[in-house]
Design an enzyme around this catalytic site. Structure first.
Site, PDB file in Angstrom:
ATOM      1  N   HIS A 110       0.647  -1.116   0.049  1.00 14.38           N
ATOM      2  CA  HIS A 110      -0.137  -0.055   0.018  1.00 14.38           C
ATOM      3  C   HIS A 110       0.907   1.274  -0.052  1.00 14.38           C
ATOM      4  O   HIS A 110       0.251   2.285  -0.167  1.00 14.38           O
ATOM      5  CB  HIS A 110      -0.953   0.111   1.290  1.00 14.38           C
ATOM      6  CG  HIS A 110      -1.977  -1.092   1.100  1.00 14.38           C
ATOM      7  ND1 HIS A 110      -2.817  -1.204   0.235  1.00 14.38           N
ATOM      8  CD2 HIS A 110      -2.266  -2.084   1.877  1.00 14.38           C
ATOM      9  CE1 HIS A 110      -3.656  -2.418   0.457  1.00 14.38           C
ATOM     10  NE2 HIS A 110      -3.215  -3.056   1.592  1.00 14.38           N
ATOM     11  N   CYS A 144      -5.611  -8.776   5.139  1.00 13.10           N
ATOM     12  CA  CYS A 144      -4.272  -8.393   4.878  1.00 13.10           C
ATOM     13  C   CYS A 144      -3.299  -9.135   5.629  1.00 13.10           C
ATOM     14  O   CYS A 144      -2.095  -9.786   4.901  1.00 13.10           O
ATOM     15  CB  CYS A 144      -3.898  -6.938   4.859  1.00 13.10           C
ATOM     16  SG  CYS A 144      -4.882  -5.917   3.659  1.00 13.10           S
ATOM     17  N   CYS A 207     -31.964  -0.464  18.548  1.00 13.99           N
ATOM     18  CA  CYS A 207     -31.186   0.618  18.477  1.00 13.99           C
ATOM     19  C   CYS A 207     -32.071   1.991  18.237  1.00 13.99           C
ATOM     20  O   CYS A 207     -31.760   2.901  18.718  1.00 13.99           O
ATOM     21  CB  CYS A 207     -30.320   0.631  17.234  1.00 13.99           C
ATOM     22  SG  CYS A 207     -29.352  -1.255  17.096  1.00 13.99           S
ATOM     23  N   HIS A 211     -31.675   5.746  19.525  1.00 14.97           N
ATOM     24  CA  HIS A 211     -31.014   6.707  18.599  1.00 14.97           C
ATOM     25  C   HIS A 211     -31.817   7.400  17.391  1.00 14.97           C
ATOM     26  O   HIS A 211     -31.146   8.282  16.625  1.00 14.97           O
ATOM     27  CB  HIS A 211     -29.717   5.805  18.304  1.00 14.97           C
ATOM     28  CG  HIS A 211     -28.839   5.324  19.207  1.00 14.97           C
ATOM     29  ND1 HIS A 211     -28.017   6.350  19.719  1.00 14.97           N
ATOM     30  CD2 HIS A 211     -28.612   4.331  19.782  1.00 14.97           C
ATOM     31  CE1 HIS A 211     -27.277   5.810  20.899  1.00 14.97           C
ATOM     32  NE2 HIS A 211     -27.810   4.634  20.986  1.00 14.97           N
ATOM     33  N   ARG A 248     -18.249  -0.852  21.236  1.00 21.45           N
ATOM     34  CA  ARG A 248     -19.232   0.075  21.590  1.00 21.45           C
ATOM     35  C   ARG A 248     -20.614  -0.644  21.575  1.00 21.45           C
ATOM     36  O   ARG A 248     -21.393  -0.270  22.397  1.00 21.45           O
ATOM     37  CB  ARG A 248     -18.966   1.456  20.766  1.00 21.45           C
ATOM     38  CG  ARG A 248     -19.834   2.513  21.239  1.00 21.45           C
ATOM     39  CD  ARG A 248     -19.533   2.862  22.770  1.00 21.45           C
ATOM     40  NE  ARG A 248     -20.747   3.846  23.314  1.00 21.45           N
ATOM     41  CZ  ARG A 248     -21.851   2.996  24.081  1.00 21.45           C
ATOM     42  NH1 ARG A 248     -21.709   1.985  24.389  1.00 21.45           N
ATOM     43  NH2 ARG A 248     -22.767   3.870  24.925  1.00 21.45           N
ATOM     44  N   CYS A 252     -23.815  -1.306  23.950  1.00 24.01           N
ATOM     45  CA  CYS A 252     -25.262  -0.886  23.892  1.00 24.01           C
ATOM     46  C   CYS A 252     -25.798  -2.261  24.129  1.00 24.01           C
ATOM     47  O   CYS A 252     -27.062  -2.012  24.897  1.00 24.01           O
ATOM     48  CB  CYS A 252     -25.450  -0.372  22.464  1.00 24.01           C
ATOM     49  SG  CYS A 252     -25.057   1.374  22.152  1.00 24.01           S
TER      50      CYS A 252
END
Lengths: 291, 154, 107
Positions: A110, A144, A207, A211, A248, A252
Protein backbone atom coordinates in the site's frame (compact mmCIF):
# COMPACT_ATOMS: atom_id res chain seq x y z
CA UNK A 1 -43.45 47.85 38.89
CA UNK A 2 -39.96 49.09 39.61
CA UNK A 3 -37.41 49.20 36.86
CA UNK A 4 -35.30 46.67 38.72
CA UNK A 5 -37.92 43.97 38.95
CA UNK A 6 -38.90 44.53 35.31
CA UNK A 7 -35.32 43.99 34.29
CA UNK A 8 -35.16 40.88 36.41
CA UNK A 9 -38.30 39.58 34.71
CA UNK A 10 -36.94 40.36 31.28
CA UNK A 11 -33.73 38.55 31.99
CA UNK A 12 -35.64 35.61 33.38
CA UNK A 13 -37.68 35.42 30.19
CA UNK A 14 -34.73 35.67 27.86
CA UNK A 15 -32.87 33.22 30.03
CA UNK A 16 -35.66 30.71 29.74
CA UNK A 17 -35.83 31.24 26.00
CA UNK A 18 -32.12 30.77 25.76
CA UNK A 19 -32.21 27.65 27.86
CA UNK A 20 -34.74 26.09 25.52
CA UNK A 21 -32.81 27.08 22.46
CA UNK A 22 -35.38 29.48 20.99
CA UNK A 23 -32.94 32.33 20.67
CA UNK A 24 -29.58 32.48 19.00
CA UNK A 25 -26.82 32.64 21.56
CA UNK A 26 -25.86 36.16 20.42
CA UNK A 27 -29.06 37.43 22.10
CA UNK A 28 -27.71 36.25 25.42
CA UNK A 29 -26.83 39.68 26.76
CA UNK A 30 -28.22 39.08 30.25
CA UNK A 31 -25.73 39.36 33.01
CA UNK A 32 -27.47 36.80 35.18
CA UNK A 33 -25.71 33.48 35.38
CA UNK A 34 -27.59 30.61 33.75
CA UNK A 35 -28.76 27.93 36.17
CA UNK A 36 -26.30 25.12 36.71
CA UNK A 37 -28.23 22.21 35.30
CA UNK A 38 -27.36 19.61 32.76
CA UNK A 39 -30.19 20.91 30.55
CA UNK A 40 -28.83 24.45 30.63
CA UNK A 41 -25.30 23.38 29.71
CA UNK A 42 -26.60 21.21 26.91
CA UNK A 43 -28.86 23.96 25.57
CA UNK A 44 -26.00 26.43 25.47
CA UNK A 45 -24.80 24.76 22.32
CA UNK A 46 -27.07 24.26 19.37
CA UNK A 47 -26.03 21.06 17.59
CA UNK A 48 -24.98 21.67 14.00
CA UNK A 49 -26.05 19.04 11.54
CA UNK A 50 -26.01 18.46 7.81
CA UNK A 51 -29.13 17.93 5.67
CA UNK A 52 -29.90 14.23 5.45
CA UNK A 53 -29.75 12.62 2.02
CA UNK A 54 -33.05 11.66 0.32
CA UNK A 55 -34.62 8.56 1.79
CA UNK A 56 -33.04 9.03 5.22
CA UNK A 57 -35.14 8.53 8.34
CA UNK A 58 -33.63 11.77 9.65
CA UNK A 59 -34.18 15.30 8.43
CA UNK A 60 -30.76 16.36 9.69
CA UNK A 61 -27.75 14.21 10.41
CA UNK A 62 -25.77 14.94 13.56
CA UNK A 63 -22.39 13.54 14.45
CA UNK A 64 -22.17 12.34 18.04
CA UNK A 65 -19.72 15.24 18.47
CA UNK A 66 -22.65 17.65 18.39
CA UNK A 67 -24.17 16.17 21.53
CA UNK A 68 -21.02 16.37 23.64
CA UNK A 69 -20.03 19.09 26.08
CA UNK A 70 -17.92 22.09 25.16
CA UNK A 71 -14.92 20.56 26.93
CA UNK A 72 -15.20 17.22 25.18
CA UNK A 73 -15.59 18.91 21.79
CA UNK A 74 -12.53 21.03 22.55
CA UNK A 75 -10.58 17.92 23.47
CA UNK A 76 -11.41 16.29 20.13
CA UNK A 77 -10.63 19.47 18.18
CA UNK A 78 -7.14 19.81 19.65
CA UNK A 79 -4.82 17.20 18.16
CA UNK A 80 -2.47 17.62 21.12
CA UNK A 81 -5.17 17.18 23.73
CA UNK A 82 -7.12 14.37 22.03
CA UNK A 83 -5.58 11.24 23.58
CA UNK A 84 -6.82 9.15 20.64
CA UNK A 85 -4.09 10.76 18.55
CA UNK A 86 -1.55 8.71 20.51
CA UNK A 87 -2.48 5.75 18.29
CA UNK A 88 -1.00 7.35 15.17
CA UNK A 89 2.72 7.12 15.85
CA UNK A 90 2.79 3.44 16.90
CA UNK A 91 0.53 2.49 13.97
CA UNK A 92 2.69 4.42 11.50
CA UNK A 93 5.67 2.41 12.73
CA UNK A 94 3.67 -0.82 12.45
CA UNK A 95 2.65 0.14 8.90
CA UNK A 96 6.21 -0.22 7.64
CA UNK A 97 7.19 -3.15 9.88
CA UNK A 98 7.66 -6.50 8.11
CA UNK A 99 5.68 -9.27 9.79
CA UNK A 100 4.76 -12.84 8.81
CA UNK A 101 6.10 -15.55 6.51
CA UNK A 102 5.64 -13.52 3.32
CA UNK A 103 8.18 -10.96 4.51
CA UNK A 104 5.82 -8.07 3.85
CA UNK A 105 4.63 -5.00 5.68
CA UNK A 106 1.47 -2.97 5.03
CA UNK A 107 3.58 -0.54 3.03
CA UNK A 108 4.92 -3.32 0.74
CA UNK A 109 1.56 -3.28 -1.05
CA UNK A 110 0.00 0.00 0.00
CA UNK A 111 2.98 2.37 0.03
CA UNK A 112 2.51 5.65 1.83
CA UNK A 113 -0.57 5.35 4.03
CA UNK A 114 -1.08 9.10 4.13
CA UNK A 115 -1.77 8.93 0.38
CA UNK A 116 -3.11 5.44 -0.32
CA UNK A 117 -5.41 5.19 2.69
CA UNK A 118 -7.02 8.59 2.13
CA UNK A 119 -10.76 8.13 1.89
CA UNK A 120 -10.65 4.39 2.57
CA UNK A 121 -12.39 4.32 5.94
CA UNK A 122 -15.11 6.69 4.70
CA UNK A 123 -16.32 3.88 2.45
CA UNK A 124 -16.10 1.01 4.95
CA UNK A 125 -17.65 -1.51 5.40
CA UNK A 126 -17.16 -2.25 1.72
CA UNK A 127 -18.05 -5.14 -0.62
CA UNK A 128 -15.20 -7.60 -1.09
CA UNK A 129 -15.54 -9.41 -4.43
CA UNK A 130 -13.14 -12.19 -3.47
CA UNK A 131 -14.97 -13.06 -0.26
CA UNK A 132 -18.36 -12.26 -1.77
CA UNK A 133 -19.37 -10.31 1.30
CA UNK A 134 -18.74 -6.89 2.84
CA UNK A 135 -15.81 -6.40 5.20
CA UNK A 136 -15.19 -3.91 7.96
CA UNK A 137 -11.95 -1.96 8.20
CA UNK A 138 -10.72 -4.06 11.11
CA UNK A 139 -11.48 -7.29 9.24
CA UNK A 140 -9.75 -6.01 6.12
CA UNK A 141 -6.61 -5.24 8.15
CA UNK A 142 -6.62 -8.81 9.45
CA UNK A 143 -7.26 -10.29 5.97
CA UNK A 144 -4.24 -8.41 4.72
CA UNK A 145 -2.24 -9.86 7.59
CA UNK A 146 -3.35 -13.48 7.22
CA UNK A 147 -3.74 -13.75 3.42
CA UNK A 148 -0.99 -11.51 2.06
CA UNK A 149 1.52 -11.10 4.89
CA UNK A 150 1.03 -14.67 6.19
CA UNK A 151 1.06 -13.17 9.67
CA UNK A 152 -1.14 -13.79 12.71
CA UNK A 153 -4.36 -11.78 12.75
CA UNK A 154 -4.62 -9.15 15.44
CA UNK A 155 -7.14 -9.74 18.21
CA UNK A 156 -10.35 -7.76 18.63
CA UNK A 157 -9.74 -4.78 20.97
CA UNK A 158 -5.96 -5.28 20.80
CA UNK A 159 -3.89 -2.09 20.75
CA UNK A 160 -2.32 -3.12 17.43
CA UNK A 161 -5.64 -3.54 15.63
CA UNK A 162 -7.36 -0.52 17.15
CA UNK A 163 -4.33 1.72 16.58
CA UNK A 164 -4.07 0.62 12.94
CA UNK A 165 -7.80 1.17 12.36
CA UNK A 166 -7.42 4.62 13.92
CA UNK A 167 -4.38 5.42 11.77
CA UNK A 168 -6.19 4.39 8.58
CA UNK A 169 -9.39 6.13 9.70
CA UNK A 170 -7.45 9.31 10.43
CA UNK A 171 -6.32 9.52 6.78
CA UNK A 172 -9.97 10.13 5.85
CA UNK A 173 -10.59 12.73 8.53
CA UNK A 174 -12.96 15.40 7.28
CA UNK A 175 -14.04 13.36 4.26
CA UNK A 176 -17.74 12.50 3.96
CA UNK A 177 -18.94 9.02 4.85
CA UNK A 178 -19.99 7.29 1.65
CA UNK A 179 -20.89 3.63 1.91
CA UNK A 180 -22.13 1.85 -1.21
CA UNK A 181 -25.50 0.27 -0.43
CA UNK A 182 -26.68 -0.93 -3.86
CA UNK A 183 -25.55 -3.94 -5.86
CA UNK A 184 -24.45 -7.15 -4.18
CA UNK A 185 -24.22 -5.47 -0.77
CA UNK A 186 -27.94 -4.62 -0.67
CA UNK A 187 -29.09 -7.84 1.09
CA UNK A 188 -26.61 -7.01 3.87
CA UNK A 189 -28.07 -3.51 4.20
CA UNK A 190 -31.54 -5.04 4.46
CA UNK A 191 -30.39 -7.51 7.08
CA UNK A 192 -28.65 -4.76 9.03
CA UNK A 193 -31.82 -2.69 8.91
CA UNK A 194 -33.82 -5.58 10.32
CA UNK A 195 -31.31 -5.96 13.14
CA UNK A 196 -31.37 -2.21 13.80
CA UNK A 197 -35.12 -2.22 14.39
CA UNK A 198 -35.26 -5.55 16.19
CA UNK A 199 -36.04 -5.25 19.90
CA UNK A 200 -33.59 -7.28 21.95
CA UNK A 201 -32.64 -7.98 25.56
CA UNK A 202 -34.53 -7.90 28.82
CA UNK A 203 -35.27 -4.21 28.26
CA UNK A 204 -36.76 -5.11 24.88
CA UNK A 205 -35.19 -2.23 23.01
CA UNK A 206 -33.93 -1.71 19.50
CA UNK A 207 -31.20 0.67 18.34
CA UNK A 208 -33.96 2.93 17.00
CA UNK A 209 -35.62 3.29 20.40
CA UNK A 210 -32.77 5.47 21.61
CA UNK A 211 -30.91 6.69 18.56
CA UNK A 212 -33.71 7.40 16.12
CA UNK A 213 -36.62 8.40 18.32
CA UNK A 214 -34.89 10.12 21.22
CA UNK A 215 -31.58 11.50 19.99
CA UNK A 216 -30.82 14.87 21.57
CA UNK A 217 -32.88 13.91 24.63
CA UNK A 218 -31.48 12.93 27.96
CA UNK A 219 -30.97 9.45 29.23
CA UNK A 220 -30.36 10.30 32.88
CA UNK A 221 -27.57 12.87 32.71
CA UNK A 222 -26.34 11.79 29.31
CA UNK A 223 -27.48 12.99 25.89
CA UNK A 224 -28.45 10.42 23.30
CA UNK A 225 -26.86 10.71 19.89
CA UNK A 226 -28.06 9.49 16.51
CA UNK A 227 -25.74 6.54 16.97
CA UNK A 228 -23.51 7.59 14.09
CA UNK A 229 -20.23 5.79 13.53
CA UNK A 230 -18.15 8.45 11.79
CA UNK A 231 -15.85 8.87 14.81
CA UNK A 232 -14.67 5.27 15.31
CA UNK A 233 -12.36 4.07 16.72
CA UNK A 234 -13.18 6.72 19.27
CA UNK A 235 -11.49 7.74 22.52
CA UNK A 236 -13.96 7.27 25.36
CA UNK A 237 -13.46 9.39 28.45
CA UNK A 238 -15.02 6.61 30.47
CA UNK A 239 -12.75 3.85 29.19
CA UNK A 240 -9.73 6.16 28.90
CA UNK A 241 -8.68 4.38 25.75
CA UNK A 242 -9.66 4.02 22.10
CA UNK A 243 -12.77 1.93 21.58
CA UNK A 244 -13.48 0.09 18.32
CA UNK A 245 -17.04 0.22 16.99
CA UNK A 246 -17.93 -3.38 17.81
CA UNK A 247 -16.90 -2.87 21.42
CA UNK A 248 -19.21 0.14 21.64
CA UNK A 249 -22.07 -1.79 20.04
CA UNK A 250 -21.49 -4.60 22.52
CA UNK A 251 -21.78 -1.96 25.25
CA UNK A 252 -25.19 -0.88 23.90
CA UNK A 253 -26.32 -4.50 23.84
CA UNK A 254 -25.20 -5.03 27.43
CA UNK A 255 -27.04 -1.85 28.42
CA UNK A 256 -30.33 -3.24 27.13
CA UNK A 257 -29.41 -6.54 28.80
CA UNK A 258 -29.06 -8.50 25.61
CA UNK A 259 -26.37 -10.98 24.77
CA UNK A 260 -23.81 -9.05 22.68
CA UNK A 261 -22.96 -10.28 19.19
CA UNK A 262 -19.58 -11.93 18.74
CA UNK A 263 -16.80 -9.72 17.37
CA UNK A 264 -16.36 -9.95 13.57
CA UNK A 265 -19.68 -11.82 13.32
CA UNK A 266 -21.98 -11.65 10.30
CA UNK A 267 -24.65 -9.90 12.35
CA UNK A 268 -22.23 -7.15 13.38
CA UNK A 269 -21.14 -6.80 9.77
CA UNK A 270 -24.70 -6.35 8.52
CA UNK A 271 -25.51 -3.91 11.32
CA UNK A 272 -22.38 -1.88 10.69
CA UNK A 273 -23.06 -1.59 6.96
CA UNK A 274 -26.55 -0.31 7.71
CA UNK A 275 -25.52 2.11 10.48
CA UNK A 276 -22.75 3.53 8.29
CA UNK A 277 -25.32 4.15 5.55
CA UNK A 278 -27.41 6.18 8.01
CA UNK A 279 -24.50 8.60 8.34
CA UNK A 280 -24.04 9.22 4.61
CA UNK A 281 -22.25 12.55 4.21
CA UNK A 282 -21.09 13.07 7.81
CA UNK A 283 -17.39 13.87 8.07
CA UNK A 284 -15.05 11.17 9.32
CA UNK A 285 -13.77 12.29 12.73
CA UNK A 286 -11.45 9.41 13.64
CA UNK A 287 -10.22 9.54 16.36
CA UNK A 288 -13.28 11.07 17.98
CA UNK A 289 -13.64 11.86 21.68
CA UNK A 290 -16.83 10.72 23.40
CA UNK A 291 -17.89 10.30 27.01
CA UNK B 1 -11.55 -0.68 33.24
CA UNK B 2 -14.94 0.02 34.74
CA UNK B 3 -16.66 -1.90 32.00
CA UNK B 4 -15.28 -5.09 33.48
CA UNK B 5 -17.46 -4.53 36.50
CA UNK B 6 -20.87 -6.10 36.26
CA UNK B 7 -23.91 -4.00 36.98
CA UNK B 8 -24.70 -6.14 40.00
CA UNK B 9 -21.31 -5.73 41.63
CA UNK B 10 -21.43 -2.01 40.85
CA UNK B 11 -24.74 -1.78 42.71
CA UNK B 12 -23.32 -3.68 45.65
CA UNK B 13 -20.31 -1.41 45.76
CA UNK B 14 -22.70 1.54 45.55
CA UNK B 15 -24.15 0.65 48.91
CA UNK B 16 -20.81 1.43 50.55
CA UNK B 17 -19.53 4.45 48.69
CA UNK B 18 -21.32 7.23 46.88
CA UNK B 19 -18.59 7.34 44.29
CA UNK B 20 -18.84 3.66 43.55
CA UNK B 21 -21.63 3.77 41.00
CA UNK B 22 -19.96 6.64 39.16
CA UNK B 23 -16.39 5.51 39.14
CA UNK B 24 -15.91 1.99 40.43
CA UNK B 25 -12.22 2.27 39.66
CA UNK B 26 -11.65 4.60 42.57
CA UNK B 27 -14.39 3.44 44.89
CA UNK B 28 -12.60 0.86 47.00
CA UNK B 29 -11.31 3.43 49.47
CA UNK B 30 -14.06 6.03 49.18
CA UNK B 31 -15.40 5.19 52.63
CA UNK B 32 -12.97 7.25 54.81
CA UNK B 33 -13.73 10.93 55.38
CA UNK B 34 -11.95 12.28 52.35
CA UNK B 35 -13.05 15.86 53.00
CA UNK B 36 -11.29 15.88 56.38
CA UNK B 37 -8.31 14.22 54.75
CA UNK B 38 -8.20 16.94 52.09
CA UNK B 39 -8.56 19.72 54.66
CA UNK B 40 -5.67 18.23 56.63
CA UNK B 41 -3.54 17.99 53.49
CA UNK B 42 -4.26 21.63 52.61
CA UNK B 43 -3.45 22.76 56.16
CA UNK B 44 -0.18 20.89 56.02
CA UNK B 45 0.65 22.45 52.64
CA UNK B 46 0.05 26.02 53.74
CA UNK B 47 1.51 25.49 57.20
CA UNK B 48 -1.81 26.42 58.75
CA UNK B 49 -2.21 29.67 56.79
CA UNK B 50 -5.59 30.33 55.27
CA UNK B 51 -5.11 30.95 51.54
CA UNK B 52 -6.33 34.31 50.26
CA UNK B 53 -8.92 34.69 47.53
CA UNK B 54 -8.08 36.14 44.14
CA UNK B 55 -5.12 35.98 41.75
CA UNK B 56 -5.65 32.28 41.02
CA UNK B 57 -8.27 30.92 38.67
CA UNK B 58 -9.29 27.29 38.45
CA UNK B 59 -10.95 26.16 35.23
CA UNK B 60 -13.18 23.16 35.61
CA UNK B 61 -16.46 22.22 33.92
CA UNK B 62 -19.54 22.69 36.12
CA UNK B 63 -20.66 19.29 34.98
CA UNK B 64 -18.16 16.66 33.93
CA UNK B 65 -19.04 14.72 30.81
CA UNK B 66 -17.38 11.75 32.49
CA UNK B 67 -15.58 11.62 35.84
CA UNK B 68 -12.71 9.61 34.40
CA UNK B 69 -11.37 12.40 32.21
CA UNK B 70 -12.16 15.95 33.34
CA UNK B 71 -10.26 18.84 31.75
CA UNK B 72 -8.77 21.03 34.49
CA UNK B 73 -6.65 24.16 34.22
CA UNK B 74 -5.12 26.70 36.57
CA UNK B 75 -3.78 30.19 35.96
CA UNK B 76 -2.31 32.65 38.44
CA UNK B 77 -1.93 36.37 37.97
CA UNK B 78 1.76 37.08 38.62
CA UNK B 79 4.59 39.11 37.00
CA UNK B 80 6.70 35.88 37.04
CA UNK B 81 9.96 37.73 37.74
CA UNK B 82 12.70 36.39 40.03
CA UNK B 83 11.45 38.89 42.63
CA UNK B 84 7.85 37.81 42.49
CA UNK B 85 6.57 34.59 40.97
CA UNK B 86 4.36 31.60 41.58
CA UNK B 87 6.34 28.67 42.97
CA UNK B 88 3.68 25.98 42.87
CA UNK B 89 0.03 25.30 42.30
CA UNK B 90 -1.27 22.27 44.12
CA UNK B 91 -4.69 20.95 43.18
CA UNK B 92 -6.66 19.28 45.96
CA UNK B 93 -9.72 17.08 45.50
CA UNK B 94 -12.25 16.55 48.27
CA UNK B 95 -13.85 13.21 47.39
CA UNK B 96 -11.12 11.21 45.69
CA UNK B 97 -9.27 8.54 47.70
CA UNK B 98 -6.14 10.70 47.77
CA UNK B 99 -6.33 14.43 48.62
CA UNK B 100 -3.88 15.75 46.02
CA UNK B 101 -4.55 15.46 42.30
CA UNK B 102 -1.50 17.17 40.85
CA UNK B 103 1.16 19.77 41.69
CA UNK B 104 2.52 22.14 39.06
CA UNK B 105 5.96 23.63 39.76
CA UNK B 106 6.76 26.95 38.13
CA UNK B 107 9.81 29.18 37.78
CA UNK B 108 10.20 32.73 36.45
CA UNK B 109 11.21 31.11 33.13
CA UNK B 110 7.73 29.58 32.90
CA UNK B 111 6.67 33.00 31.70
CA UNK B 112 3.16 32.51 32.98
CA UNK B 113 1.82 30.47 35.88
CA UNK B 114 -0.57 28.54 33.73
CA UNK B 115 -1.05 24.79 33.33
CA UNK B 116 -3.74 22.25 32.51
CA UNK B 117 -4.28 18.52 32.49
CA UNK B 118 -7.07 15.92 32.61
CA UNK B 119 -8.07 14.56 36.03
CA UNK B 120 -10.28 11.85 37.50
CA UNK B 121 -13.12 12.78 39.84
CA UNK B 122 -14.71 9.93 41.77
CA UNK B 123 -17.88 11.87 42.63
CA UNK B 124 -19.41 15.33 42.60
CA UNK B 125 -16.94 17.32 44.65
CA UNK B 126 -15.01 20.49 45.34
CA UNK B 127 -11.70 20.94 43.63
CA UNK B 128 -9.36 23.44 45.27
CA UNK B 129 -6.31 24.95 43.57
CA UNK B 130 -3.82 26.51 45.97
CA UNK B 131 -1.03 28.73 44.66
CA UNK B 132 2.18 29.10 46.65
CA UNK B 133 3.82 32.43 45.84
CA UNK B 134 7.53 33.21 46.10
CA UNK B 135 6.86 35.53 49.06
CA UNK B 136 5.32 32.68 51.04
CA UNK B 137 1.69 33.74 50.64
CA UNK B 138 -1.05 31.41 49.42
CA UNK B 139 -4.03 32.02 47.16
CA UNK B 140 -6.81 29.61 46.37
CA UNK B 141 -9.81 29.08 44.12
CA UNK B 142 -12.50 26.46 44.57
CA UNK B 143 -14.83 25.02 41.95
CA UNK B 144 -17.47 22.40 42.34
CA UNK B 145 -17.74 19.83 39.60
CA UNK B 146 -20.81 17.67 39.23
CA UNK B 147 -20.01 14.12 38.24
CA UNK B 148 -23.18 12.60 36.94
CA UNK B 149 -24.28 9.05 36.54
CA UNK B 150 -24.81 8.91 32.83
CA UNK B 151 -27.12 6.82 30.75
CA UNK B 152 -24.72 4.71 28.76
CA UNK B 153 -21.67 6.93 28.87
CA UNK B 154 -21.42 7.17 32.65
CA UNK C 1 5.33 4.19 27.11
CA UNK C 2 5.02 5.11 23.48
CA UNK C 3 6.35 8.07 21.58
CA UNK C 4 5.02 11.21 23.28
CA UNK C 5 3.14 13.81 21.29
CA UNK C 6 4.21 17.42 21.70
CA UNK C 7 3.18 20.76 20.35
CA UNK C 8 6.03 23.24 20.56
CA UNK C 9 6.18 26.26 18.24
CA UNK C 10 9.19 26.17 15.91
CA UNK C 11 9.85 29.87 16.28
CA UNK C 12 9.13 32.59 18.83
CA UNK C 13 9.93 36.26 19.32
CA UNK C 14 12.53 37.06 21.98
CA UNK C 15 10.84 37.15 25.38
CA UNK C 16 7.62 35.64 24.05
CA UNK C 17 5.61 33.32 26.28
CA UNK C 18 4.71 30.21 24.30
CA UNK C 19 2.30 27.40 25.15
CA UNK C 20 3.50 23.80 25.07
CA UNK C 21 1.24 20.77 25.02
CA UNK C 22 2.32 17.21 25.71
CA UNK C 23 0.51 13.91 25.59
CA UNK C 24 1.87 10.48 26.46
CA UNK C 25 0.38 7.01 26.47
CA UNK C 26 0.17 5.51 29.97
CA UNK C 27 -2.55 3.57 31.85
CA UNK C 28 -2.05 5.63 35.05
CA UNK C 29 -3.16 2.62 37.09
CA UNK C 30 -4.44 4.24 40.27
CA UNK C 31 -3.84 1.38 42.70
CA UNK C 32 -7.46 1.64 43.83
CA UNK C 33 -8.96 -0.47 41.08
CA UNK C 34 -9.69 -4.17 41.45
CA UNK C 35 -8.87 -6.50 38.60
CA UNK C 36 -10.94 -9.41 37.31
CA UNK C 37 -9.52 -11.63 40.08
CA UNK C 38 -10.88 -9.28 42.75
CA UNK C 39 -7.41 -8.19 43.83
CA UNK C 40 -6.21 -4.61 43.71
CA UNK C 41 -4.23 -3.80 40.60
CA UNK C 42 -0.91 -2.36 41.83
CA UNK C 43 -0.39 1.35 41.39
CA UNK C 44 1.57 2.22 38.25
CA UNK C 45 1.51 5.87 37.27
CA UNK C 46 3.73 8.50 35.76
CA UNK C 47 4.62 10.39 38.93
CA UNK C 48 6.93 13.09 37.59
CA UNK C 49 7.08 15.31 34.54
CA UNK C 50 9.85 17.83 34.03
CA UNK C 51 10.50 20.38 31.31
CA UNK C 52 13.89 21.96 30.76
CA UNK C 53 15.09 24.60 28.32
CA UNK C 54 18.80 24.46 27.44
CA UNK C 55 19.32 22.21 30.45
CA UNK C 56 17.52 24.40 32.99
CA UNK C 57 14.28 23.21 34.52
CA UNK C 58 11.49 25.77 34.08
CA UNK C 59 8.40 23.67 34.74
CA UNK C 60 7.54 20.38 36.42
CA UNK C 61 4.50 18.48 37.59
CA UNK C 62 4.05 15.92 40.36
CA UNK C 63 1.31 13.61 39.16
CA UNK C 64 -0.95 11.58 41.44
CA UNK C 65 -3.35 8.70 40.68
CA UNK C 66 -6.07 11.34 40.17
CA UNK C 67 -4.54 12.25 36.81
CA UNK C 68 -6.36 10.54 33.92
CA UNK C 69 -4.82 7.83 31.76
CA UNK C 70 -2.68 9.07 28.86
CA UNK C 71 -1.66 12.24 30.71
CA UNK C 72 -2.07 15.54 28.91
CA UNK C 73 -0.03 18.45 30.27
CA UNK C 74 -0.18 22.00 28.96
CA UNK C 75 2.10 24.76 30.26
CA UNK C 76 3.92 27.92 29.24
CA UNK C 77 7.53 28.88 28.69
CA UNK C 78 9.30 32.20 28.21
CA UNK C 79 11.77 32.01 25.36
CA UNK C 80 14.76 34.37 25.38
CA UNK C 81 17.18 32.53 23.09
CA UNK C 82 17.44 29.70 20.56
CA UNK C 83 17.54 26.34 22.24
CA UNK C 84 16.22 22.93 22.97
CA UNK C 85 13.37 21.87 25.15
CA UNK C 86 13.64 18.52 26.84
CA UNK C 87 10.67 16.81 28.45
CA UNK C 88 11.00 13.85 30.82
CA UNK C 89 8.34 11.50 32.12
CA UNK C 90 9.16 9.08 34.95
CA UNK C 91 6.82 6.31 36.08
CA UNK C 92 6.59 4.18 39.25
CA UNK C 93 8.78 1.48 37.71
CA UNK C 94 11.46 4.08 37.04
CA UNK C 95 10.92 4.00 33.29
CA UNK C 96 12.15 7.28 31.83
CA UNK C 97 10.81 8.66 28.57
CA UNK C 98 12.44 11.72 27.04
CA UNK C 99 11.52 13.92 24.14
CA UNK C 100 13.13 16.99 22.64
CA UNK C 101 12.06 19.95 20.56
CA UNK C 102 14.04 22.86 19.14
CA UNK C 103 12.96 26.46 18.94
CA UNK C 104 14.45 29.40 17.06
CA UNK C 105 14.12 32.98 18.25
CA UNK C 106 13.25 35.49 15.56
CA UNK C 107 13.87 39.20 15.75
Amino acid sequence: MSAGSFRAMLSAVSLAAWAFGFMPSSVLAVDAKPPVTAAATAAAYVPKGIPAPPGSVFKTLFSGYQFRSKDTRAMQDDDFSNPGMLALDPAATEWTKVDGAAGKSCSSCHGDATKTMKGVSATMPKWNARLKRPVTLEEQINFCRTDYMKAQPWKFKSDDLTNMATYIGYQSRGMPVHVKVDGPISPWVARGKALYYRRIGQLDMSCANCHEKYYGKHIRADTLSQGQTNDFPTYRLKAQHLVPLEQRLQGCMKNVRARPYKPFSKRFLALEVYIASRGEGLPVETPGVRN
Amino acid sequence: MSQNLSRRSALKAGAFGVGAAVLPTLSAFAAPDTVAQTNAAMKKYTGGKVPMKGKIKLDLPQIAENGNTVPMGVSVDSPMTPASYVKEVRVFVSKNPLPIAVTFLFTPESGAAKASTHIRLAATQDVIAVAKMSDGTFYSDTKNCKVTIGGCGG
Amino acid sequence: MSVPRMRVPKTAKKGEVITIKTLIEHPMESGFRKGKDGKLVPRMIINKFTATFNGKQFFAADLQPSVSANPFIEFDAKVDADGTFEFTWVDDKGTITKAQAKITVTA
